[in-house]
Design an enzyme around this catalytic site. Sequence first.
Site, PDB file in Angstrom:
ATOM      1  N   ASP A 107      -9.823  33.431 -49.772  1.00 39.68           N
ATOM      2  CA  ASP A 107     -10.075  33.128 -51.173  1.00 39.68           C
ATOM      3  C   ASP A 107      -8.863  33.210 -51.881  1.00 39.68           C
ATOM      4  O   ASP A 107      -8.676  33.532 -52.761  1.00 39.68           O
ATOM      5  CB  ASP A 107     -11.352  33.826 -51.967  1.00 39.68           C
ATOM      6  CG  ASP A 107     -11.448  35.398 -51.496  1.00 39.68           C
ATOM      7  OD1 ASP A 107     -10.116  35.607 -50.766  1.00 39.68           O
ATOM      8  OD2 ASP A 107     -12.540  36.204 -51.667  1.00 39.68           O
ATOM      9  N   GLU A 129     -14.069  31.872 -42.864  1.00 41.09           N
ATOM     10  CA  GLU A 129     -14.814  32.725 -44.115  1.00 41.09           C
ATOM     11  C   GLU A 129     -15.312  31.845 -45.441  1.00 41.09           C
ATOM     12  O   GLU A 129     -14.792  31.923 -46.446  1.00 41.09           O
ATOM     13  CB  GLU A 129     -13.531  33.825 -44.302  1.00 41.09           C
ATOM     14  CG  GLU A 129     -14.667  34.871 -45.236  1.00 41.09           C
ATOM     15  CD  GLU A 129     -13.457  36.149 -45.402  1.00 41.09           C
ATOM     16  OE1 GLU A 129     -13.054  37.255 -44.593  1.00 41.09           O
ATOM     17  OE2 GLU A 129     -13.484  36.243 -46.978  1.00 41.09           O
ATOM     18  N   HIS A 245      -6.670  47.343 -55.144  1.00 35.84           N
ATOM     19  CA  HIS A 245      -5.762  46.543 -55.338  1.00 35.84           C
ATOM     20  C   HIS A 245      -6.635  45.429 -56.003  1.00 35.84           C
ATOM     21  O   HIS A 245      -5.414  44.543 -56.125  1.00 35.84           O
ATOM     22  CB  HIS A 245      -5.179  45.704 -53.947  1.00 35.84           C
ATOM     23  CG  HIS A 245      -6.007  44.809 -52.561  1.00 35.84           C
ATOM     24  ND1 HIS A 245      -6.060  43.303 -53.341  1.00 35.84           N
ATOM     25  CD2 HIS A 245      -7.069  45.195 -52.515  1.00 35.84           C
ATOM     26  CE1 HIS A 245      -7.136  42.610 -52.975  1.00 35.84           C
ATOM     27  NE2 HIS A 245      -7.835  44.124 -51.931  1.00 35.84           N
ATOM     28  N   ARG A 247      -7.361  42.667 -59.101  1.00 39.91           N
ATOM     29  CA  ARG A 247      -6.288  42.152 -60.303  1.00 39.91           C
ATOM     30  C   ARG A 247      -6.935  42.342 -61.675  1.00 39.91           C
ATOM     31  O   ARG A 247      -7.038  42.845 -62.607  1.00 39.91           O
ATOM     32  CB  ARG A 247      -6.432  40.795 -60.403  1.00 39.91           C
ATOM     33  CG  ARG A 247      -4.698  40.056 -60.127  1.00 39.91           C
ATOM     34  CD  ARG A 247      -4.683  38.897 -59.594  1.00 39.91           C
ATOM     35  NE  ARG A 247      -2.811  38.856 -59.727  1.00 39.91           N
ATOM     36  CZ  ARG A 247      -2.223  38.733 -59.036  1.00 39.91           C
ATOM     37  NH1 ARG A 247      -3.143  38.599 -57.633  1.00 39.91           N
ATOM     38  NH2 ARG A 247      -1.124  37.858 -58.475  1.00 39.91           N
ATOM     39  N   HIS A 278      -1.745  49.627 -52.243  1.00 44.22           N
ATOM     40  CA  HIS A 278      -1.244  48.115 -52.051  1.00 44.22           C
ATOM     41  C   HIS A 278       0.621  48.692 -52.423  1.00 44.22           C
ATOM     42  O   HIS A 278       0.609  49.310 -53.693  1.00 44.22           O
ATOM     43  CB  HIS A 278      -2.010  47.840 -52.394  1.00 44.22           C
ATOM     44  CG  HIS A 278      -1.840  46.481 -52.608  1.00 44.22           C
ATOM     45  ND1 HIS A 278      -0.695  45.586 -53.835  1.00 44.22           N
ATOM     46  CD2 HIS A 278      -2.625  45.433 -51.380  1.00 44.22           C
ATOM     47  CE1 HIS A 278      -1.027  44.238 -53.623  1.00 44.22           C
ATOM     48  NE2 HIS A 278      -1.928  44.171 -51.943  1.00 44.22           N
TER      49      HIS A 278
HETATM   50  C1  UD1 Z   1      -3.368  39.381 -52.586  1.00 48.63           C
HETATM   51  C2  UD1 Z   1      -4.902  38.442 -53.231  1.00 48.63           C
HETATM   52  C3  UD1 Z   1      -5.993  39.223 -52.914  1.00 48.63           C
HETATM   53  C4  UD1 Z   1      -6.261  39.674 -51.695  1.00 48.63           C
HETATM   54  C5  UD1 Z   1      -4.882  41.047 -51.497  1.00 48.63           C
HETATM   55  C6  UD1 Z   1      -4.926  41.575 -50.090  1.00 48.63           C
HETATM   56  C7  UD1 Z   1      -4.419  36.461 -54.757  1.00 48.63           C
HETATM   57  C8  UD1 Z   1      -4.294  36.142 -56.044  1.00 48.63           C
HETATM   58  N1  UD1 Z   1      -4.375  37.255 -54.278  1.00 48.63           N
HETATM   59  O1  UD1 Z   1      -3.497  39.955 -53.662  1.00 48.63           O
HETATM   60  O2  UD1 Z   1      -7.001  38.260 -52.731  1.00 48.63           O
HETATM   61  O3  UD1 Z   1      -6.869  39.910 -51.989  1.00 48.63           O
HETATM   62  O4  UD1 Z   1      -3.171  40.268 -52.030  1.00 48.63           O
HETATM   63  O5  UD1 Z   1      -4.246  42.321 -50.006  1.00 48.63           O
HETATM   64  O6  UD1 Z   1      -4.263  35.564 -53.777  1.00 48.63           O
HETATM   65  N2  UD1 Z   1       3.846  42.949 -53.358  1.00 48.63           N
HETATM   66  C9  UD1 Z   1       5.244  43.432 -52.069  1.00 48.63           C
HETATM   67  N3  UD1 Z   1       4.896  43.668 -50.494  1.00 48.63           N
HETATM   68  C10 UD1 Z   1       4.131  43.121 -50.034  1.00 48.63           C
HETATM   69  C11 UD1 Z   1       2.739  42.657 -51.108  1.00 48.63           C
HETATM   70  C12 UD1 Z   1       2.786  42.196 -51.660  1.00 48.63           C
HETATM   71  O7  UD1 Z   1       5.936  43.774 -52.998  1.00 48.63           O
HETATM   72  O8  UD1 Z   1       3.803  42.851 -49.254  1.00 48.63           O
HETATM   73  C13 UD1 Z   1       4.003  43.198 -54.417  1.00 48.63           C
HETATM   74  C14 UD1 Z   1       4.935  42.457 -54.774  1.00 48.63           C
HETATM   75  O9  UD1 Z   1       5.340  42.311 -56.129  1.00 48.63           O
HETATM   76  C15 UD1 Z   1       3.500  40.957 -55.551  1.00 48.63           C
HETATM   77  C16 UD1 Z   1       2.988  41.758 -55.816  1.00 48.63           C
HETATM   78  O10 UD1 Z   1       2.519  43.278 -55.182  1.00 48.63           O
HETATM   79  O11 UD1 Z   1       4.471  40.232 -56.237  1.00 48.63           O
HETATM   80  C17 UD1 Z   1       1.409  41.056 -55.925  1.00 48.63           C
HETATM   81  O12 UD1 Z   1       1.213  40.191 -54.259  1.00 48.63           O
HETATM   82  P1  UD1 Z   1       0.053  39.041 -55.014  1.00 48.63           P
HETATM   83  O13 UD1 Z   1      -0.347  38.503 -53.278  1.00 48.63           O
HETATM   84  O14 UD1 Z   1       0.436  38.402 -56.135  1.00 48.63           O
HETATM   85  O15 UD1 Z   1      -1.228  39.759 -55.116  1.00 48.63           O
HETATM   86  P2  UD1 Z   1      -2.030  40.914 -54.465  1.00 48.63           P
HETATM   87  O16 UD1 Z   1      -3.068  41.832 -55.187  1.00 48.63           O
HETATM   88  O17 UD1 Z   1      -1.681  41.384 -53.102  1.00 48.63           O
HETATM   89  N1  UDP Z   2      -5.452  46.986 -44.389  1.00 48.83           N
HETATM   90  C1  UDP Z   2      -4.695  47.561 -43.696  1.00 48.83           C
HETATM   91  N2  UDP Z   2      -3.264  48.611 -44.242  1.00 48.83           N
HETATM   92  C2  UDP Z   2      -4.001  49.758 -45.093  1.00 48.83           C
HETATM   93  C3  UDP Z   2      -5.004  49.540 -46.020  1.00 48.83           C
HETATM   94  C4  UDP Z   2      -5.732  47.786 -45.364  1.00 48.83           C
HETATM   95  O1  UDP Z   2      -3.747  47.104 -42.232  1.00 48.83           O
HETATM   96  O2  UDP Z   2      -3.261  50.010 -45.293  1.00 48.83           O
HETATM   97  C5  UDP Z   2      -6.173  46.408 -44.137  1.00 48.83           C
HETATM   98  C6  UDP Z   2      -7.797  46.515 -43.799  1.00 48.83           C
HETATM   99  O3  UDP Z   2      -8.665  47.298 -42.916  1.00 48.83           O
HETATM  100  C7  UDP Z   2      -8.338  45.041 -43.916  1.00 48.83           C
HETATM  101  C8  UDP Z   2      -7.196  44.816 -44.836  1.00 48.83           C
HETATM  102  O4  UDP Z   2      -5.994  45.128 -44.776  1.00 48.83           O
HETATM  103  O5  UDP Z   2      -8.628  44.394 -42.689  1.00 48.83           O
HETATM  104  C9  UDP Z   2      -7.581  44.195 -46.156  1.00 48.83           C
HETATM  105  O6  UDP Z   2      -6.731  43.808 -46.576  1.00 48.83           O
HETATM  106  P1  UDP Z   2      -6.802  44.460 -48.406  1.00 48.83           P
HETATM  107  O7  UDP Z   2      -7.899  45.128 -48.858  1.00 48.83           O
HETATM  108  O8  UDP Z   2      -5.945  44.123 -49.485  1.00 48.83           O
HETATM  109  O9  UDP Z   2      -7.046  42.602 -48.973  1.00 48.83           O
HETATM  110  P2  UDP Z   2      -8.453  41.764 -49.106  1.00 48.83           P
HETATM  111  O10 UDP Z   2      -9.624  42.014 -48.099  1.00 48.83           O
HETATM  112  O11 UDP Z   2      -9.777  42.833 -50.497  1.00 48.83           O
HETATM  113  O12 UDP Z   2      -8.435  40.694 -49.624  1.00 48.83           O
END
Ligand code: UD1
Ligand code: UDP
Length: 411
Positions: A107, A129, A245, A247, A278
């Site tokens: 998603d 999924e 994490h 939003r 995160h």
């Molecule tokens: C995204 C997904 C969410 C998922 C989550 C898993 C969307 C809208 N959101 O949210 O569904 O549950 O990933 O973790 O698709 N950033 C870094 N390095 C990284 C990752 C993130 O610097 O490796 C920072 C950046 O500033 C980036 C921000 O995090 O702009 C947000 O990343 P983004 O993918 O937009 O949102 P997530 O909260 O990670």
């Molecule tokens: N996870 C990880 N390192 C971390 C935190 C989470 O590898 O420091 C793994 C966790 O075991 C799970 C996945 O990341 O498999 C979940 O990611 P996240 O919570 O970012 O996203 P969501 O599942 O809510 O989309």
Amino acid sequence: MQSNTSNEKRRRKVMLVFGTRPEAIKLAPLIKEFERHAERFETIVCVTGQHREMLDQVLDLFKIVPNHDLNIMKQGQDLSDITTRILLELRDVLKMTQPDLVFVHGDTSTSMAAALAAYYQHIPVAHVEAGLRTHNIYSPWPEELNRQITSRIASYNFAPTYLSKENLLKEGVKEEIIAITGNTVIDTLHLIVERIKDNPLLQEEIKKSLLECGLSQEVIDTISVDSQATQLADPARPLVLITGHRRENFGEGFIHICRAIKTLAMKYPEVLFIYPMHLNPNVRKPIQEVFGDHFNPERATSLSNLFFIEPLEYLPFVFLMKQCTLVLTDSGGIQEEAPGLGKPVLVMRDTTERPEGLEAGTVKLVGTNYELIVTEVSRLLEDKDYYNSMSKANNPYGDGKASERIIAFIQ
Ligand code: UD1
Ligand code: UDP
């Protein structure tokens, strides 16, 4: 020369598109499974790079080398940035590679935008999924709408559970294009738990990486003991593992979460609280606001039982999940993994698209409510019967064979 049509049958070209840490964790076993069937499938991996460092951690672990990397991430990206960049960049990759089928997962905005990009090129989409629902498009935001849009586009739907299939049927998706497979995250978890078990060398590497992410040697030694603590009364030291994490929790929600963690860490100095943060700045800002200097391990002066550390690679994270007493999280994936390890999960959200855990009694919703978080964590730490009622190892999400079933279905 006479042609042998069965031998000359073209391999089907499947492209898997993903961009964030959880998608990579959950698609890794499917990629491996496709690669095992190389006589029938040509596997193309395209990452959007919606995440960068957190995605690369998983690619390294599973030795996945993408054929295409759209590298779209920028600091502070918003939903329009992610969606438009993927639509434009993926268009060109799809035109060039012409896959027969595009796989997306779950998603995220990567999933939704990739499905839409494939649809624009008349390429069928398979959704892994599929069918999770809260029916509230603002919770989780934007994930609920992302998965609903993806379901409208998908030609194949791989539902992890019976309930997720029911959700799709109620929306008019035809039964013949839905398969119940279990969740691929359990495939991954089994693989990793097996890899860690009886492997002292790997366990040493995991401890080294915990050290690098900000935990002290003393804490690592404490949590590495064989007997895991479940209660305050136990001889081993209890561990509360925390992640966040979402939003919809940004701002006030995270402030409440942080205040509750602070209260708990002060109330239970004998309990360890570990929070791998995160990388999103919106997650780190409230931590800094509530904890000030303690946010920085170098300058931490108080609360010696509370650790904010860098995001962990998957192996050390699974190691901590196995060793912990309970998990406090707003994560989707962790709601599926932790019950399989017998760990109670308190979910810091008002809704969940994974009601199976609630029904099984291993998961409880606490929202971002300060009182509720403090009360429920305290109860789990102090009330043995309550703890035992939630800690049954029970996994409604799969048996580790989801990837095999997906491939069997599309064959
Ligand atoms: C995204 C997904 C969410 C998922 C989550 C898993 C969307 C809208 N959101 O949210 O569904 O549950 O990933 O973790 O698709 N950033 C870094 N390095 C990284 C990752 C993130 O610097 O490796 C920072 C950046 O500033 C980036 C921000 O995090 O702009 C947000 O990343 P983004 O993918 O937009 O949102 P997530 O909260 O990670
Ligand atoms: N996870 C990880 N390192 C971390 C935190 C989470 O590898 O420091 C793994 C966790 O075991 C799970 C996945 O990341 O498999 C979940 O990611 P996240 O919570 O970012 O996203 P969501 O599942 O809510 O989309």
